[in-house]
Write an enzyme that holds these catalytic residues in place. Structure first.
Site, PDB file in Angstrom:
ATOM      1  N   LEU A 185     -19.753  -7.165  49.867  1.00 10.62           N
ATOM      2  CA  LEU A 185     -19.925  -5.889  50.572  1.00 10.62           C
ATOM      3  C   LEU A 185     -21.399  -5.504  50.718  1.00 10.62           C
ATOM      4  O   LEU A 185     -21.772  -4.880  51.699  1.00 10.62           O
ATOM      5  CB  LEU A 185     -19.157  -4.767  49.867  1.00 10.62           C
ATOM      6  CG  LEU A 185     -17.646  -4.764  50.130  1.00 10.62           C
ATOM      7  CD1 LEU A 185     -16.977  -3.657  49.351  1.00 10.62           C
ATOM      8  CD2 LEU A 185     -17.333  -4.610  51.616  1.00 10.62           C
ATOM      9  N   ARG A 225     -22.808  -4.407  54.172  1.00  6.57           N
ATOM     10  CA  ARG A 225     -23.386  -3.083  54.408  1.00  6.57           C
ATOM     11  C   ARG A 225     -24.641  -3.155  55.266  1.00  6.57           C
ATOM     12  O   ARG A 225     -24.777  -2.435  56.246  1.00  6.57           O
ATOM     13  CB  ARG A 225     -23.722  -2.426  53.070  1.00  6.57           C
ATOM     14  CG  ARG A 225     -22.512  -1.833  52.452  1.00  6.57           C
ATOM     15  CD  ARG A 225     -22.713  -1.373  51.037  1.00  6.57           C
ATOM     16  NE  ARG A 225     -21.399  -0.992  50.550  1.00  6.57           N
ATOM     17  CZ  ARG A 225     -20.994  -1.117  49.311  1.00  6.57           C
ATOM     18  NH1 ARG A 225     -21.802  -1.594  48.389  1.00  6.57           N
ATOM     19  NH2 ARG A 225     -19.777  -0.744  48.969  1.00  6.57           N
ATOM     20  N   TYR A 266     -15.622   2.182  56.687  1.00  4.78           N
ATOM     21  CA  TYR A 266     -15.487   0.844  56.066  1.00  4.78           C
ATOM     22  C   TYR A 266     -16.798   0.313  55.482  1.00  4.78           C
ATOM     23  O   TYR A 266     -17.832   0.934  55.627  1.00  4.78           O
ATOM     24  CB  TYR A 266     -14.760  -0.156  56.953  1.00  4.78           C
ATOM     25  CG  TYR A 266     -15.290  -0.537  58.318  1.00  4.78           C
ATOM     26  CD1 TYR A 266     -16.599  -0.380  58.708  1.00  4.78           C
ATOM     27  CD2 TYR A 266     -14.406  -1.131  59.230  1.00  4.78           C
ATOM     28  CE1 TYR A 266     -17.026  -0.785  59.962  1.00  4.78           C
ATOM     29  CE2 TYR A 266     -14.825  -1.540  60.485  1.00  4.78           C
ATOM     30  CZ  TYR A 266     -16.129  -1.358  60.838  1.00  4.78           C
ATOM     31  OH  TYR A 266     -16.550  -1.768  62.061  1.00  4.78           O
ATOM     32  N   GLU A 267     -16.665  -0.772  54.758  1.00  6.77           N
ATOM     33  CA  GLU A 267     -17.756  -1.359  53.938  1.00  6.77           C
ATOM     34  C   GLU A 267     -18.219  -0.357  52.875  1.00  6.77           C
ATOM     35  O   GLU A 267     -19.392  -0.310  52.516  1.00  6.77           O
ATOM     36  CB  GLU A 267     -18.971  -1.789  54.788  1.00  6.77           C
ATOM     37  CG  GLU A 267     -18.650  -2.631  55.992  1.00  6.77           C
ATOM     38  CD  GLU A 267     -18.296  -4.067  55.684  1.00  6.77           C
ATOM     39  OE1 GLU A 267     -17.696  -4.709  56.534  1.00  6.77           O
ATOM     40  OE2 GLU A 267     -18.596  -4.555  54.576  1.00  6.77           O
ATOM     41  N   GLY A 268     -17.279   0.416  52.353  1.00  7.40           N
ATOM     42  CA  GLY A 268     -17.617   1.462  51.377  1.00  7.40           C
ATOM     43  C   GLY A 268     -17.945   2.723  52.153  1.00  7.40           C
ATOM     44  O   GLY A 268     -18.824   2.706  53.018  1.00  7.40           O
TER      45      GLY A 268
END
Lengths: 599, 243
Positions: free
Chosen positions: A265, A269, A407-409
């Site tokens: 991730l 990011r 998304y992606e945290g």
């Protein structure tokens, strides 16, 4: 573990306490003719295969559309950009892969499918797979013969990914694991041949990752999710019912899955940060074109100050996202090369190289996704009523953009993660924040310096502002840690305030350094609008930092201590007022003249 | 089969070309392979692949055209020749191409039907004349078998199918092939492909540009009510002065 000999190498998060020179950073203007040709090829691909067919892609009536588009991308080599050559990839540099992500980012649903396959779908095997696994699977993924998806999220395990309930049970003969569980929001699920699946073995604390082929059986799916945006990207719930996975398909070691998820991730990011740039530029250019054509009160609306302000703000934020992404991207690339030169394996150097800059990765994700949201929002506004119609391109852009903050945290998780990482590194002694923070505390109780600034030098005042912004962060964060101790992790609002201060400072500094480097090459006259945007950005960033700082200080200090802190904030957020109206008009006029985003 | 594709280095068709002191100001303008040449190149790559032959790309231009040549190499040409000279007019360019072609004897010499900057559309005809071989233009479809080419040409009011023995010169246009996007591996290998720079043969250009004129900017459009014919006639007489 290999020792890194380069003591002067830039460390992640170090920008807070280190003065960076313009020549030290990479700027997009540094890209070579070959890299530009690659970017152009990606743009040509989108203009041929994706943009003219966006309706067909998003209505999903042609179920083969995305699969075929991805395979065409594979034929152009776009699926193997970061894959080593021995596994049919092209092994391009980190910043080249950022540039590709940047350009392909304007492809809406395609960009999500592309990012999911090449990032979280392929990278776990490239970075954590053993030789047999890499040989068996990576060439298929790099050429597009197989497409991949990543199954981490569950109905009750989103941001808290490690709490997943999916189980992997070893068979009595020790030959395979049986995976049972439910995963959701799985991008590319509809056409993937390969699934990276995270599950828990027995009562393990951490997840374990597995490479699962569709042909193993025991995999069923719900219908396509009905989503707000990126409607052409396949997103499904995936059920694993007694799915038998050979033991040799465990990725890395037992219990290492969460680490894989986190590290993959990190890369995702910063790629997402770059991945919004192409879309932002496209939306800005479209809004600009519309504003030149749309007449009200007998004049194109582009002639109105209110519209110029929007166009200039869009451009300035894009310029900032771009500046910080490629600066961080090059830091990562240099770090990877340095680790590899010291004998670290290709995969490990990539992992460690990126992990070192986890703070910058999170900044890129948050800044990029919020720039995109700002841009599409103002894009809709410039289009006015047409912006609300599905007949114009803004409605789709508006819907497609929204996922990027999730998304992606989520951006909230990323904000807390970046502050948490800095605090953790400071406490471990990896990043010496404490000494400069103490110096700032001392400075606060001393007489302010009345050092004059040589205004004839480019950015003389702005550079001093950046120094002060860093001091403000050290002051607020230092005091927060001092007063709250470990409880700071529970004070999420304060963590987010500090994150905003850090993000704005990194962005403002990156903008200034980029423009300064560019001026060194082309001269001030050729960089007039870049200088204007830099002044605009610094002025706005300082305002935001002041607001976030005040909010934080007011929430954890009282009485005299609070007074001192607020005085300090006032001291560190001083700037001679800037005529933002004129600066924005100049930036907008340059774009109106050019007919597109042109910086 | 030995194929030569001649490419021009032209401003991007979307680029705005400002004029300074009566001359086009090309500083800062993005250059590309001539769009018609790009079609020729795409078909040439297909024919080269099918025949396992050799494809050379040629440009008459200064060192600043090399990026455009590299793109042609990325798309699939095997090697390249740059004739180190400014392309002053069609005859000059055609003479350079013919000089190279005489020494190399290509089966096919392909290029676009015209360039997109000066749109002369004469180079292919001149090359063919200088070499004493046939020229077919505009060629929209091309198949080669047994030393013979079959082509489809657009003519006034219809299309004609033409055959000719190789060697020959072709001025190409769509839909002879679809434009090719260079793949990443092609781009990476393009820098290693041979690019030979040769000096031009001495030929005097036969034409020269006396001056350029930029069309006058379009004035504002005046709307007149459909019933107000008198006003229209008046304006046509007094303002437009066409009556």
């Amino acid at each position: 573990m290999v020792a890194v000999s380069n003591q002067n190498a830039i460390k992640g998060g170090e920008f807070l306490i280190r003065e960076t020179e313009a020549h030290e950073i990479f700027i997009p203007e540094d890209f070579t003719a070959e890299q530009r040709m690659m970017a152009q090829a990606c743009e040509d691909f989108l203009n041929t295969e994706i943009h003219p067919k966006v309706e067909e892609m998003d209505n999903m009536k042609n179920t083969e559309f995305m699969h075929k588009a991805m395979q065409k991308a594979g034929e152009l080599g776009l699926l193997g950009i970061t894959v080593p050559e021995e596994y049919s990839g092209l092994n391009m540099s980190f910043n080249t892969s950022m540039l590709i992500a940047d350009v392909l980012g304007s492809g809406g649903s395609f960009s999500t499918a592309y990012g999911a396959h090449t990032g979280i779908g392929t990278q776990p095997i490239v970075l954590y797979g053993n030789e047999e696994q890499k040989k068996k699977y990576v060439p298929k993924l790099a050429t597009g013969e197989w497409l991949a998806c990543y199954c981490l999220t569950e109905p009750d395990a989103g941001s808290d990914a490690n709490s997943g309930k999916t189980k992997a049970v070893l068979s009595a003969d020790g030959k395979y694991y049986t995976i049972t569980g439910q995963k959701m929001w799985i991008s590319n699920a509809g056409f993937a041949e390969l699934f990276i699946v995270f599950a828990k073995i027995e009562d393990d604390k951490n997840l374990t990752a597995f490479i699962v082929e569709k042909s193993f059986g025991g995999i069923t799916m719900n219908e396509e999710e009905k989503k707000l945006g990126i409607k052409g990207s396949s997103t499904r719930q995936v059920f694993f019912n007694d799915c038998k996975v050979p033991v040799e398909n465990m990725l890395s070691t037992r219990g290492n899955g969460f680490k894989i998820a986190v590290n993959v991730l990190n890369i995702g990011r910063i790629k997402l940060g770059a991945g919004v740039i192409g879309g932002c530029k496209m939306v800005t250019s479209q809004a600009l074109t519309y504003s030149k054509e749309r007449k009200q009160f007998k004049t194109p609306i582009a002639n109105f100050g209110a519209i110029k302000r929007k166009l200039a703000e869009m451009a300035t934020k894009i310029y900032a996202t771009e500046s910080l992404c490629y600066r961080a991207g090059q830091n990562i690339e240099d770090n990877i090369n340095s680790l590899a030169a010291n004998g670290m394996s290709d995969a490990e150097s990539k992992l460690k190289g990126v992990e070192q800059f986890a703070v910058e990765c999170a900044i890129a994700k948050v800044h990029g996704s919020e720039t995109l949201d700002f841009t599409v929002d103002e894009g809709v506004q410039i289009y006015g009523g047409m912006g609300f119609s599905e007949e114009a391109p803004m409605a789709r852009a508006y819907r497609d953009a929204r996922i990027s903050r999730i998304y992606e945290g989520t951006n909230e998780i990323n904000r807390m993660l970046l502050v948490g990482t800095i605090i953790k590194r400071a406490l471990k002694g990896e990043l010496d924040i404490i000494t400069p923070a103490m110096a700032v505390a001392k400075e606060l109780t001393s007489v302010p310096s009345f050092e004059s600034i040589d205004a004839s030098l480019l950015f003389a005042e702005e550079k001093s502002v950046i120094k002060n912004m860093k001091k403000a962060i050290l002051m607020v964060a230092g005091k927060a840690v001092q007063n709250l101790g470990e409880k700071i992790n529970d004070e999420q609002e304060i963590m987010m305030n500090i994150a905003d201060m850090i993000i704005e400072t990194y962005a403002a500094e990156s903008v200034l350094l980029r423009t300064e480097k560019m001026v060194g090459v082309k001269g001030e006259k050729a960089c007039e609008q870049q200088i204007n945007m830099s002044k605009l950005y610094v002025s706005e960033a300082l305002e935001k930092l002041g607001t976030a700082g005040k909010e934080a200080v007011a929430s954890f200090t009282q009485g005299d201590e609070q007074k001192v802190m607020l005085m300090g904030l006032k001291r560190y957020t001083k700037l001679t007022p800037v005529n933002t109206k004129e600066l924005r008009r100049a930036v907008a006029d340059a774009m109106i003249e050019e007919g597109k985003y042109c910086f | 089969m030995k194929i030569l594709v001649c490419i021009s280095h032209v401003p991007d068709t979307n680029a705005k070309i400002p004029f300074k002191d009566g001359q086009p100001d090309l500083a800062g303008v993005t250059f590309v392979i001539g769009p018609y040449d790009d079609f020729a190149l795409a078909r040439a790559v297909e024919l080269r692949d099918a025949s396992q032959g050799k494809l050379t790309v040629l440009n008459v231009g200064g060192a600043d055209t090399e990026q455009t040549i590299r793109k042609a190499l990325a798309i699939g040409a095997d090697d390249a020749i740059r004739v180190n000279a400014s392309p002053t007019d069609s005859f000059f360019v055609a003479s350079q191409i013919a000089a190279i072609a005489k020494a190399e004897s290509y089966d096919l010499i392909m290029m676009g039907r015209e360039t997109s900057d000066y749109n002369g559309g004469q180079v292919h005809g001149m090359v063919a004349t200088l070499l004493g071989i046939p020229c077919v233009t505009p060629c929209m479809k091309l198949d080669v078998a047994g030393g013979k080419a079959t082509m489809l040409r657009e003519i006034e009011g219809g299309k004609e199918t033409v055959t000719a023995n190789l060697p020959l010169v072709l001025g190409c246009q769509e839909p002879i092939a679809e434009w090719k996007i260079p793949n990443m591996r092609g781009i990476m290998s393009a820098k290693a492909k041979p690019l030979k720079v040769v000096e031009p043969v001495a030929v005097a250009a036969k034409t020269s540009v006396t001056k350029y004129e930029v069309p006058a900017a379009r004035g504002n459009c005046k709307m007149i009510d459909k019933d107000n014919v008198e006003e229209l006639v008046k304006l046509l007489k007094t303002e437009a002065k066409v009556l």
